[in-house]
Write a protein that holds these residues in place. Structure first.
Motif, short mmCIF file in Angstrom:
data_model
loop_
_atom_site.label_atom_id
_atom_site.label_comp_id
_atom_site.label_asym_id
_atom_site.label_seq_id
_atom_site.Cartn_x
_atom_site.Cartn_y
_atom_site.Cartn_z
N GLU A 14 0.84 -1.20 0.00
CA GLU A 14 0.00 0.00 0.00
C GLU A 14 0.88 1.25 0.00
OE1 GLU A 14 -2.33 -0.48 3.46
OE2 GLU A 14 -3.27 -2.28 2.64
N GLU A 15 0.28 2.30 -0.47
CA GLU A 15 0.93 3.60 -0.38
C GLU A 15 1.07 3.97 1.09
OE1 GLU A 15 1.06 6.61 -3.02
OE2 GLU A 15 1.93 4.74 -3.78
N THR A 16 2.10 4.70 1.43
CA THR A 16 2.21 5.17 2.81
C THR A 16 1.01 6.07 3.10
OG1 THR A 16 4.59 5.21 2.54
CG2 THR A 16 3.72 6.34 4.44
N GLN A 17 0.41 5.83 4.25
CA GLN A 17 -0.73 6.62 4.69
C GLN A 17 -0.30 8.09 4.80
OE1 GLN A 17 -2.12 4.43 8.17
NE2 GLN A 17 -3.15 6.29 8.81
N ALA A 18 -1.25 8.99 4.55
CA ALA A 18 -0.89 10.41 4.70
C ALA A 18 -1.02 10.81 6.16
CB ALA A 18 -1.81 11.27 3.84
N LEU A 19 -0.05 11.53 6.66
CA LEU A 19 -0.12 12.03 8.03
C LEU A 19 -1.08 13.20 8.09
CD1 LEU A 19 3.53 12.35 9.42
CD2 LEU A 19 1.70 10.93 10.31
#
Ligand SMILES: Cc1cc2nc3c(=O)[nH]c(=O)nc-3n(C[C@H](O)[C@H](O)[C@H](O)COP(=O)(O)OP(=O)(O)OC[C@H]3O[C@@H](n4cnc5c(N)ncnc54)[C@H](O)[C@@H]3O)c2cc1C
Ligand code: SF4
Ligand code: SF4
Lengths: 685, 305, 222
Positions: free
Chosen positions: A427-432
């Motif tokens: 998965e794409e890194t989650q957005a902070l």
């Protein structure tokens, strides 16, 4: 009461992005704690070529790193190199299987794929022989990547460590030619892994290419350079292509005496597949870039290259791969005066040797493997991986293929079965959340320490230097400890909302029915909620309560008898150097340092524990406030200490026995301060 | 007539009334009360005897009233709800009636926190407005708060306090109206220093016709020194002493004379305001000045009705 | 919630000094939310008592334990063995919890580790304020949702008194005059006319002046 942790089992993005799932977070933290030997072991367990990867890995981990959303990603590859280059790395002992399985495996090709599979199979107790067509082992690491990025002795040392596991390497044996593939089983090999890489350069397909002297393929050029054959280079050279091979060729050419080197690439800089930092370094060294340019024809004089005719391109509609297709601008032709043309427009495996036995990919170039992920080819007992299967890719992907092949081959040898590998969905890194970003302090990534251009061009010395211990430690401290943060114990939580209110990043949220959720990606393990939670329902994996207690107990057990016995809670975030702790221990055997990530989370209970264990004094060494990764929370320490101090006084202690020491800008603590504290405690009567 | 007290009669007759405060001592000396009574006897129509003022324990108000009455001075019995629940309040009222006290002033009282027993438990069983209504019902209906019959009369002229300077200002007229509706026959206001604010309040009072339904006695506090002016400005809740009053005191060579002057000017202005029926002088620890003030204000001799 | 405040350690030490084996018992509801009776405070207090006893010769033993609520018999029964093993229990519950413990363990010394403060709300982390006195007959419908009994220093039902200044109560500049707040709110909801009504005297029986209170739900009770 009714709590839940979102995605508590999540991998940190760095690990998730790594093809071999390196536990980046773990080794980065170990470096931060200055446990370099452990850090190396953590890397090495997973990766048989850490020194290589520390230098040339394309580090998808850094692209995914959460820190990148705050300012810049952790310099993960540099930290890996730091951990792998140090003397401590020599102490590593791989855990060999106790008994040999008696199975023999042949590996064709000694690139990273072959080396990785050999390493893992050897550890599993199989007997492994690597056949390598070239006179040296290492594949592209040895004959492709130039020395100034990856010195030969580094590759050699890595191979030596693998050979030390009992792996046999036979160089100068070309399977398919010297030994037929089918003959390998007759020699007793029960399984074969084909890792022949992609060493055949593609042709430009333009006039003049085949007949003129001075037109060379990049791979063969680099191979010659790397084998010390000192190939002829021109004065003015055009390198056609935009990948790492093109850039490496160009930079090597400059080192070999070429005066003008131009990289001719058909798209713009943005589309260039070579690593950006490589492109920058090349330009820095003097390589010229001709973007949006395609070669049309090579002119010759007396049978030698004399010029390259090119045409300018425009970017048109995106093609199937999403990249914008270059379209020639009519009438924009021009000529480059060159006496050498290097073709670096892609490579393919030399699979023709096996074409009559093995099924190849649709294009007829790569070796076909089953879609299950087991890396099994069309023939039983024969597996393949690395560039030979994927086409030119990266070292870490080749290592990953090797490691996967080891799993498949081992299973196959034991039970004649093949695994079905579930492709993990990366998965794409989650957005902070933006509030988290705003409230997290930025720290700069270490700038590279490189050779001067003059020194570089004198030869093939390694350009980049290794990080120093202190710089590496500081860099490791930038890690935001993904998923090592707060976990709520549902059983204990009473929905008091303290964490919601206390979190400096605003991470915990609450539902109408009182269910607390702590987004374990957004949480950065500052520990404030752990400290404040009245029912101790929260703990963090980074420095758990128990871990701090244990550290204190162990440390104090060692020094009883020293008087006055003083426990100092130190913050890793201080700017202290490697020698500082040792010299503190040496100068003050009565001071027990307890190291934590953030003394902000030291609790009254911890302080009392120190006294209960026999301390005569306790101090908290607070790192300079601009070192604290969280903004505006350092005054908590004052409040905590004054609260604990009042309580201690009421219990018969003196106020001299608890103090805050502000750590200096550099170093651990100032001697005068420590002496004064000891003096005060002694003078208490 | 509600009680037929001197104060009631003077107000009924439409004449400008003068009352003053006579605080009882922090001790048992009847002389203190008697001295104040003698001093103020001829310049006032009735004297308020305070009830543990500012929550400092003093001789009971009722005893003070009795001592004054014995001297032939008409007392106004002040009573606060801070220290007495409904039982104690009613029984003291019965006693006051029995002792011939004709006027009372129903108050909430300063909070116990200010006084010399700040750790005391406050009673506050009923509030001042409920108190006024209770006394009115005792007098007019001969009923206790629980509805039971009272034997005998309770002839009391019921007073209430008003502070035009407290907040919220807009509510102050409403509160006066409530007190009047509850049964306040006369009103004694907080000491006035800010005349324009007071005038504004009075306008509100007249707009609602309240000055026709009750008698309003405007409060006066003679200032002795600049220190006192400052203290009142900064520390006394419910008092509004404007800066220019403090400045006048500060710049004066003879502060006492200046204090008297300020007071006299205020009285002159008050006389001009429609709806003001008299003045109430609170000369705390400066009772001696009252006769001079009343005389210089041209309010002597006091009428006999 | 009920807010609770831990007693000063000096007072606790004096109270507990004669009991060698002490059980510090937390209460993980209101007392924990008030940072007085949670596991962490139990640990902190127990550590403080141990430290105070250190060197006194009579160190005894200090045990730590917590239950969800000390005001429920079922919860406190769960610690009866621990209670049996000690000389005294220092309860970090509100007064109700301490008393139920005392009733349940009739032959054990029960000591309060906390002062029960009020029924209130959390304003922010570490700040609570009173809202309700449990008077047994709620008047909030008439006072714009703000309680003059709990929050007016003089419990005026027909306030504000003459001491209200700039929105603050006469007792302190730090205390809001609730009547000012009531008037502000009434004006916002267009109900200023409510102020004209005279609030009758209050019946204090349900507030506890009619003797200790008890609530019985016939439909629930067994
Ligand atoms: C110039 C250049 C720069 C690169 N830079 C990077 C970089 O910075 N970072 C990165 O991650 N990747 C880089 N790569 C890619 C990376 O090197 C390759 O993806 C990786 O080496 C592939 O590994 P492999 O084991 O599949 O094959 P190789 O490394 O290519 O190894 C294959 C080996 O098999 C041998 N062989 C072939 N046929 C036979 C046969 N029939 N019998 C016996 N032996 C045989 C070959 O001689 C070779 O030694 C670069 C590649 C090149 C060419
Ligand atoms: S912040 Fe640390 S754990 Fe998170 S992705 Fe970056 S290196 Fe990995
Ligand atoms: S550990 Fe820190 S960042 Fe994470 S939830 Fe707790 S308070 Fe917030």
């Amino acid at each position: 009461m009714r709590k839940s942790n979102k995605s508590s089992a999540n991998y940190p993005p760095c690990k998730y992005a790594c093809p071999i799932l390196t536990d980046v977070r773990e080794y980065v933290q170990l470096i931060a704690e200055r446990k370099f030997t452990d850090a190396f072991a953590s890397i090495r367990r997973q990766n048989p070529l850490p020194r290589v990867c520390g230098r040339i890995c394309t580090h998808p981990c850094e692209t995914a790193c959460k820190r990148g959303q705050v300012e810049e990603p952790i310099a993960i590859a540099s930290l890996k190199r730091f951990a792998a280059d140090g003397l401590w790395a020599d102490q590593y002992k791989a855990a060999l299987a106790i008994e040999s399985t008696g199975h023999k495996v042949a590996i064709v090709g000694s690139g990273p794929a072959g080396l990785a599979v050999a390493h893992d199979l050897a550890l599993l107790g199989h007997s492994v022989t690597i056949f390598e067509a070239l006179p040296v082992a290492g594949g592209m690491l040895r004959v492709g990547v130039p020395e100034y990025r990856l010195p030969k002795d580094v590759v050699a040392a890595e191979i030596e460590a693998i050979v030390a596991l009992g792996v046999e390497v036979k160089t100068g044996v070309k399977i398919g030619k010297d030994i037929k593939l089918s003959k390998l089983s007759e020699q007793g090999f029960q399984a074969v892994f084909l890792a022949i890489g992609a060493h055949k350069d593609r042709k430009l397909g333009i006039a003049g290419e085949d007949e003129l002297e001075g037109v060379v393929s990049a791979v063969s050029f680099l191979r010659a350079v790397n084998l010390g054959e000192s190939p002829q280079v021109g004065k003015q050279v055009a390198v056609v292509g935009g990948g790492n091979t093109a850039i490496d060729s160009a930079r090597s050419l400059l080192r070999m005496g070429a005066k003008v080197v131009s990289v001719v690439y058909r798209r713009s800089k943005e589309e260039m597949p070579a690593a950006e930092e490589e492109i920058e370094e090349a330009i820095h060294e003097g390589v010229k870039m001709a973007y949006l340019t395609s070669p049309v024809k090579i002119f010759g004089e007396d049978g030698r290259v004399s010029a390259l005719k090119c045409i300018k391109n425009e970017l048109g509609k995106p093609d199937a791969g999403g990249r914008r297709r270059p379209e020639p601008v009519s009438g924009s032709e021009f000529s480059l005066d060159v006496d050498m043309v290097v073709c670096a427009v892609g490579q393919a495996p030399e699979s023709s040797l096996f074409a009559d036995e093995l099924k190849l990919s649709e294009t007829g170039e790569r070796i076909y493997v089953e879609a299950s992920g087991s890396l099994a080819t069309s023939l039983p007992a024969i597996f393949a991986g690395g560039d030979a299967v994927t086409g030119p890719a990266t070292a870490i992907e080749a290592i990953a293929a090797g490691k996967q092949a080891a799993v498949s081959i081992d299973l196959y040898l034991r039970s004649k079965e093949l695994p079905s590998v579930e492709k993990d969905k990366r998965e794409e890194t989650q957005a902070l959340p933006s509030t988290v970003i705003e409230r997290t302090r930025s720290f700069s990534r270490p700038s590279k320490i490189n050779l001067s251009v003059d020194d570089r061009l004198k030869g093939f010395d390694e350009v980049e230097a290794c990080l120093s211990e202190d710089r590496a430690t500081q860099e490791a401290l930038r890690c935001l400890h993904c998923y090592l943060g707060a976990k709520v114990d549902e059983e204990r939580c009473i929905s008091c909302l303290t964490c919601v209110r206390a979190c400096p990043l605003g991470v915990p949220t609450v539902s109408k029915m009182g269910e607390i959720s702590i987004d374990s990606f957004a949480c950065q393990a500052c520990g404030i909620c752990v400290l404040e939670c009245p029912v101790q329902a929260i703990d963090i994996d980074l420095d758990s309560r128990a871990k701090i207690f244990k550290q204190m107990e162990t440390a104090m057990a060692g020094v009883q008898g020293q008087r006055p016995l003083i426990v100092g809670f130190f913050d890793f975030h201080g700017n202290f150097g490697a020698g500082d702790i040792e010299s503190l221990r040496r100068d003050y055997p009565n001071i027990v340092p307890v190291m934590v990530f953030g003394v902000r989370r030291i609790d009254t209970v911890d302080i009392f524990k120190a006294f209960a264990l026999g301390a005569d004094g306790v101090f908290i060494a607070r790192c300079p406030s601009d070192n604290d990764p969280f903004l505006e929370i350092t005054d908590r320490i004052d409040r905590r200490v004054s609260y604990a101090g009042r309580l201690l006084e009421a219990c018969g202690k003196k106020k001299e026995q608890l103090d805050i020491c502000n750590m200096p800008k550099e170093g651990l603590v100032e001697k005068e301060w420590v002496d004064a504290l000891i003096g005060k405690i002694k003078g208490m009567s | 007539m509600k009680s037929g007290s001197n104060l009631e009669r003077i107000l009924e007759s439409g004449q400008f009334a003068v009352t003053a405060e006579a605080g009882p001592p922090k001790g048992t000396s009847s002389k203190v009360v008697q001295r104040k009574g003698e001093l103020l006897k001829f310049c006032c129509d009735a004297l308020n005897v305070t009830d543990n003022q500012t929550a400092i324990v003093r001789m009971s108000s009722l005893s003070g009233c009795v001592l004054l009455k014995e001297l032939g001075v008409e007392p106004i019995l002040q009573m606060v709800v801070r220290d007495r629940n409904r039982l104690a309040l009613q029984s003291d009222i019965l006693g006051a009636a029995a002792l011939g006290i004709g006027n009372m002033l129903c108050l909430s009282g300063d909070h116990q926190k200010f006084g010399n027993h700040p750790t005391a438990k406050g009673v506050y069983d009923i509030d001042s407005i409920q108190f006024i209504r209770m006394v009115k019902e005792m007098r007019d209906e001969h009923k206790f708060l629980n509805g039971e019959e009272i034997s005998g009369d309770v002839p009391l002229f019921i007073g209430a306090a008003a502070n035009p300077f407290a907040d919220p200002f807009e509510f102050r007229v409403t509160r006066l109206a409530k007190k009047i509706r509850a049964g306040a026959d006369f009103i004694q206001t907080q000491g006035i220093f800010d005349m324009s604010k007071f005038a504004e309040w009075m306008k509100g009072v007249r707009d609602r016709g309240l000055h026709k339904k009750t008698y309003i006695l405007a409060g006066l506090i003679p200032i002795k020194s600049v220190g006192m002016a400052r203290y009142m400005r900064n520390n006394v809740s419910g008092l509004d002493v404007p800066q220019d009053v403090v400045d006048r005191m500060a710049n004066s060579k003879d502060p006492k004379a200046e204090g008297v002057k300020i007071c006299l000017e205020t009285i002159e202005q008050l006389k001009e305001i429609e709806g003001i029926q008299g003045i109430h002088i609170m000369a705390v620890a400066w009772e001696d000045i009252v006769p001079r003030l009343v005389a210089q204000a041209g309010l002597m001799p006091r009428p006999i009705v | 919630m009920i807010t609770v405040e831990q007693k000063k350690i000096e007072e606790i030490n004096t109270m507990t000094k004669d009991y060698s084996c002490l059980l510090v018992l937390g209460c993980e509801m209101c007392a924990a939310i008030s940072f007085a009776g949670g596991k962490r405070q139990v640990a902190e207090l127990a550590a403080a008592i141990r430290l105070s006893r250190k060197g006194s010769g009579e160190e005894g033993e200090v045990f730590e334990e917590s239950v969800a609520r000390q005001c429920e018999p079922e919860f406190i029964d769960l610690v009866k063995d621990k209670v049996a093993d000690c000389d005294a229990v220092l309860s970090l519950a509100c007064g109700a919890g301490v008393q139920l413990m005392a009733e349940r363990f009739s032959d054990k010394v029960l000591l309060p580790g906390c002062n029960t403060t009020f029924l209130g709300v959390t304003e922010e982390l570490g700040v609570w304020s009173e809202r309700c006195v449990g008077c047994g007959s709620c008047v909030l419908d008439k006072t714009a949702g703000l309680c003059p009994i709990a929050r007016c220093s003089k419990q005026l039902l027909n306030g504000p008194c003459g001491g209200s200044m700039k929105g603050k109560c006469e007792i302190s500049k730090d205390v809001d005059c609730v009547w000012q707040l009531i008037i502000d709110r009434l004006s916002r909801v267009n109900q200023l006319d409510k102020l004209e009504e005279i609030f009758p005297v209050k019946d204090w029986t349900p507030a506890g002046h009619g003797g200790p209170r008890k609530l019985v739900r016939e439909d629930l009770k067994s």
